[in-house]
Design an enzyme around this catalytic site. Structure first.
Site, mmCIF file in Angstrom:
data_model
loop_
_atom_site.group_PDB
_atom_site.id
_atom_site.type_symbol
_atom_site.label_atom_id
_atom_site.label_comp_id
_atom_site.label_asym_id
_atom_site.label_seq_id
_atom_site.Cartn_x
_atom_site.Cartn_y
_atom_site.Cartn_z
ATOM 1 N N ARG A 51 14.614 -52.072 132.078
ATOM 2 C CA ARG A 51 13.283 -53.041 132.537
ATOM 3 C C ARG A 51 12.125 -52.387 132.796
ATOM 4 N NH1 ARG A 51 11.372 -54.147 137.459
ATOM 5 N NH2 ARG A 51 11.155 -56.764 137.458
ATOM 6 N N SER A 120 18.755 -64.851 134.340
ATOM 7 C CA SER A 120 18.627 -64.606 136.199
ATOM 8 C C SER A 120 19.010 -66.107 136.645
ATOM 9 C CB SER A 120 17.762 -64.389 136.181
ATOM 10 O OG SER A 120 17.820 -62.540 135.883
ATOM 11 N N LYS A 150 11.894 -55.184 143.890
ATOM 12 C CA LYS A 150 11.684 -56.637 144.605
ATOM 13 C C LYS A 150 11.512 -57.128 145.757
ATOM 14 C CE LYS A 150 12.050 -58.328 139.627
ATOM 15 N NZ LYS A 150 13.283 -60.433 138.971
#
Length: 228
Positions: A51, A120, A150
């Site tokens: 990521r 997701s 997050k």
């Protein structure tokens, strides 16, 4: 002489594995990432997602190539977040897609039938059900707990894992996996696996740990009851 484990792409059908799924932090240091990934693999990590959201695509490509080789050497499945073109270009095992990425139907048409594709689903079981017809390797739910990666991510209840697993069971024997992400630690991982997750995706609880190998091993011990 130690023989590296056979990489899953050498098998007839690539399937996303149950177990510990590492997701890289936003580090730009490819060598540091390699060292951390090797340590996590020694501890039992079975899959890795790169990521890297930075604007420098050349840097992302260089890191991706490093980690692909590291994963191959350690028998770890390697996916790239969002950038399916890069995944296709370098021969990664798969791609992970979120709400703001290209549509899974488009990506599947571009990458072909064999590349792993994870999606997701947040806390939306209907979203997961809609993707199951598109040859996805796994459906991911979360954030399951408050996440440092997050912090503004909406919470997902544990029962979405149970519902997601019920949907996937209907697609056996090559059923998609159920992945949980968001704030998962050694202390709460049992709740995740008990609710129905095959795989736990971990960022900080793995790569920010003082001893990455030991953290991976401890997390893997929590997953084993549902790994089959």
């Amino acid at each position: 002489m130690l023989v590296p484990p056979e990489h899953p792409t050498m098998q007839a059908k690539l399937k996303f594995p149950a177990g510990l799924y590492g997701v890289t932090p936003e580090w730009d240091d490819g060598i540091k990432l390699q060292q951390a990934v090797r340590a996590a693999a020694r501890g039992g990590m079975v899959a890795l997602q790169l990521r890297h959201k930075g604007p420098d695509r050349a840097q992302r490509r260089e890191i991706a190539l490093r980690l692909k080789d590291t994963c191959r050497e350690n028998g770890v499945i390697f996916l790239i977040n969002d950038d399916w073109r890069l995944a296709l270009e370098i021969g990664a095992d798969g791609v992970h897609l979120g709400r703001d990425d290209d549509a899974p139907s488009l990506v599947r048409s571009e990458v072909g039938p064999d590349m792993l594709m994870g999606v997701s689903c947040y806390s939306d079981v209907a979203r997961a059900e809609g993707f199951l017809s598109q040859n996805v390797a796994y459906i991911a739910f979360g954030a399951m707990f408050p996440s440092r990666t997050k912090p503004l991510a909406p919470a997902a209840p544990l029962n979405v894992l149970t519902s997601g697993r019920a949907l996937c069971e209907n697609l056996a024997p090559l059923r998609p996996g159920v992945v949980a992400i968001g704030g998962i630690t050694v202390e709460n991982a049992n709740q995740i696996t008990a609710a129905g997750a095959d795989t736990i995706a971990v960022v900080g609880g793995l790569f920010m740990a003082p001893d990455v190998e030991a953290a991976a091993r401890s997390l893997c011990e929590k997953i084993q009851p549902l790994s089959n």
